[in-house]
Design an enzyme around this catalytic site. Structure first.
Site, PDB file in Angstrom:
ATOM      1  N   GLU A 185       0.738  -5.866  -4.795  1.00  0.00           N
ATOM      2  CA  GLU A 185      -0.536  -5.182  -4.562  1.00  0.00           C
ATOM      3  C   GLU A 185      -1.707  -5.929  -5.195  1.00  0.00           C
ATOM      4  O   GLU A 185      -2.626  -5.325  -5.746  1.00  0.00           O
ATOM      5  CB  GLU A 185      -0.456  -3.751  -5.101  1.00  0.00           C
ATOM      6  N   GLU A 236       6.930   0.590   1.797  1.00  0.00           N
ATOM      7  CA  GLU A 236       7.002   1.786   0.950  1.00  0.00           C
ATOM      8  C   GLU A 236       6.675   3.013   1.785  1.00  0.00           C
ATOM      9  O   GLU A 236       5.534   3.460   1.853  1.00  0.00           O
ATOM     10  CB  GLU A 236       6.049   1.669  -0.246  1.00  0.00           C
TER      11      GLU A 236
END
Length: 600
Positions: A185, A236
């Site tokens: 991220e 995810e």
């Protein structure tokens, strides 16, 4: 952790392994951009994966959890590697026991599960400091996740140890790792340092070769807007959500998870379910100061690894897209309600410093942080004296919000209240000149996401008492875990000692007890009804934090292998604010994770 469809990319530094093929006898895993899919040994391949964190599950149960994932129909698991879990002190590495990563990879391989590995160095994962070791903060101006020289050197040293362990487990080398994530991220991090990412490129390629790497970021409404060709990937897909102190226990409905999973698989997308089992933030590993000990996540496998209705529904969806293993789902592990145990008071933290801080105090004119004291987790005690008489309540102030995270204040052994980061910056104290002031500071977990992961702990700035700046501190690093692991306080107490009179005790105190063996060592759940806030150890293992007054979590998971079936089991409790008069704790056969529905 991130949300939504996430781009699976082979960045300019992540060359894909496309040369190997079955004809040459080599295993391969690559991307077919023309047909928008992965190729495994030159054949189209779709993975259906689930996230599992070995660091949140006792090693004894790894095989059980992986088998349940395999029997659900998964063909892969996604795994984080927390740096700080393996290098707790700089240059000291631990890959044994619950930290034996290679054993975990081997078990997954034996079970028939491929692995998507996420070695960081930053992982988020709602884990302490996002997996970065707190000793990095000994450099006060370090810029984490950047090309900062000190940070890069530490990362290089770590990967020089970790990545060679990983290389034999790559799929192309005969193992089961089909892809490796680079960082995590990073697009959400303020630094956006290309030189840092290039450095990671060099490290990964040097130690692992030209393999399949990927990176991911937060939600992108349409993956095809950013990557016109290639396999669709949701790295995810949330089966649930995490819990925070003071909130409701998070839930995501089975119907919603099943519906969306089916839609994605119909599209041909590769899906990883986050989490498939969440597990537990044992010890001090929770990220941020408001994440609870349980990482149950409302996942298909519960915190204790039990199959849920959600798991069975997911299996029914997967059946529509691939053959799943024949045979029954392994059952839930057995649970037992061991009943009530009455504890007795050992003493206050202040009175036990010779045991809990055997090296003695460090003296400093002004407060020192945890990091300056080289104690990274748990608790430290700051001691000074009142500079004058305080016959009337006088404000003790943390003017710069410098208490990280909670400070329990006593004067001459009498508990007077607490200061708390962001919320309680002033409290009143009374006393006489020269009285001893003890401030026990609790580190409740470092920020794990965003620009504030440089999260120093302890007293970060001066405290002001009325008009006076408090100075001349004695600072005690508390090794509570070390003392308890060594057998204290049970080994230091004669069984013939008469029980202490039951009375209310306020402030930081330690309590002990035992419960006799009954021939079983089954999972159980510890409930501390009417206790306020603190930490629990069973047979030397730190179960984590309890805070039933805040909730929602009301019980702590106790893994059965931790218990002895033929020897007394030792319980130690550090209560920080106030213990109940009854001093009882209760071992139950079921969890209670929501204070609003599970009160008793």
């Amino acid at each position: 952790m991130a949300a939504g469809f996430l781009t699976f990319v082979a960045l300019n530094f992540a060359c894909l392994c496309v040369s190997g093929n079955l004809a040459s006898g080599k295993r391969s895993f690559s991307i077919d951009y023309k047909n928008n899919c992965f190729l495994k040994d030159d054949q189209p391949f779709q993975y259906i994966s689930g996230s599992i964190h070995y660091s949140r599950i006792p090693q004894y149960y790894w095989k059980d959890r992986l088998l349940k994932m395999y029997m659900t129909g998964l063909n892969a698991v996604q795994v984080y590697v927390p740096w700080n879990f393996h290098e707790g002190a700089q240059g000291v590495y631990n890959f044994t026991g619950d930290r034996d990563l290679e054993h975990f990879l081997n078990l997954a391989n034996q079970t028939g599960l491929l692995v998507i590995l996420r070695p960081g160095p930053y992982i988020c994962a709602e884990w302490e400091m996002g997996g970065l070791p707190a000793w990095l903060l000994q450099k006060p101006n370090i810029i984490l996740r950047s090309a900062d020289t000190d940070y890069l050197q530490a990362v290089s040293n770590w990967f020089a140890v970790l990545l060679p362990k990983i290389k034999p487990w790559l799929y192309i080398n005969g193992g089961n790792i089909i892809s490796v994530q680079v960082e995590n991220e990073y697009g959400s991090y303020y630094a956006c340092d290309y030189n840092y990412m290039r450095h990671l490129q060099t490290l990964f390629r040097f130690f692992l070769g030209e393999d399949t790497y990927y990176t991911q970021d937060h939600q992108q409404t349409r993956q095809r807007r950013f990557e016109p060709r290639g396999p669709l990937v949701n790295s995810e897909f949330y089966t649930g959500w995490l819990d925070h102190w003071g909130d409701q226990h998070a839930r995501v409905t089975t119907e919603k998870v099943s519906k969306v999973l089916g839609e994605m698989l119909t599209m041909g997308a590769n899906v990883n379910m986050y989490m498939f089992e969440g597990g537990t933030n044992f010890g001090y590993w929770n990220g941020k100061d408001n994440f609870v000990t349980s990482y149950d996540y409302d996942a298909p496998l519960s915190e204790a690894g039990d199959p849920t209705e959600k798991l069975l529904a997911i299996r029914d969806v997967i059946k529509q897209f691939r053959d799943i293993p024949a045979g029954p789902m392994p059952p839930a592990t057995p649970k037992f309600a061991y009943g009530f145990v009455t504890l007795k008071k050992v003493g206050s933290v202040s009175a036990l410093l010779s045991t809990l801080s055997p090296m003695g105090p460090v003296q400093s004119h002004y407060p020192l942080t945890f990091e300056e004291m080289k104690q990274y987790y748990g608790y430290m005690l700051y001691r000074t004296t009142l500079p004058r008489d305080l016959s009337e309540p006088t404000p003790l102030i943390s003017p710069l919000n410098g208490v990280h995270d909670r400070a329990y204040v006593s004067v001459n052994g009498v508990y007077q209240g607490l200061l708390q980061r962001d919320t309680a910056l002033v409290m009143n104290v009374t006393g006489h000149q020269g009285d001893t002031v003890d401030i026990l500071v609790e580190n409740m977990g470092r920020v794990n996401f965003g620009s504030k992961i440089n999260d120093y702990k302890g007293l970060l700035s001066n405290l002001i008492l009325g008009k006076d700046v408090l100075t001349d501190w004695k600072i005690y690093s508390l090794d509570i875990d070390g003392a308890i692991t060594g057998g204290w306080p049970h080994s230091a107490r004669k069984q013939s000692n008469p029980p202490m009179k039951k009375e209310l005790s306020f402030g930081p105190n330690l309590y002990m007890g035992t419960f006799p063996p009954n021939g079983l060592s089954w999972d159980t759940f510890l409930k501390l009804n009417e206790w306020t806030k603190g930490q629990v150890w069973i047979n030397g293992m730190n179960l984590g934090r309890y805070w039933p007054a805040r909730g929602p979590q009301q019980t702590l998971y106790v893994p059965g292998p931790l218990l002895s079936s033929n020897q007394p089991n030792n319980i130690t409790v550090l209560e920080l604010e106030g213990a109940p008069a009854h001093l009882r704790v209760l071992f139950m056969d079921r969890p209670q994770l929501n204070a609003t529905t599970d009160k008793s």
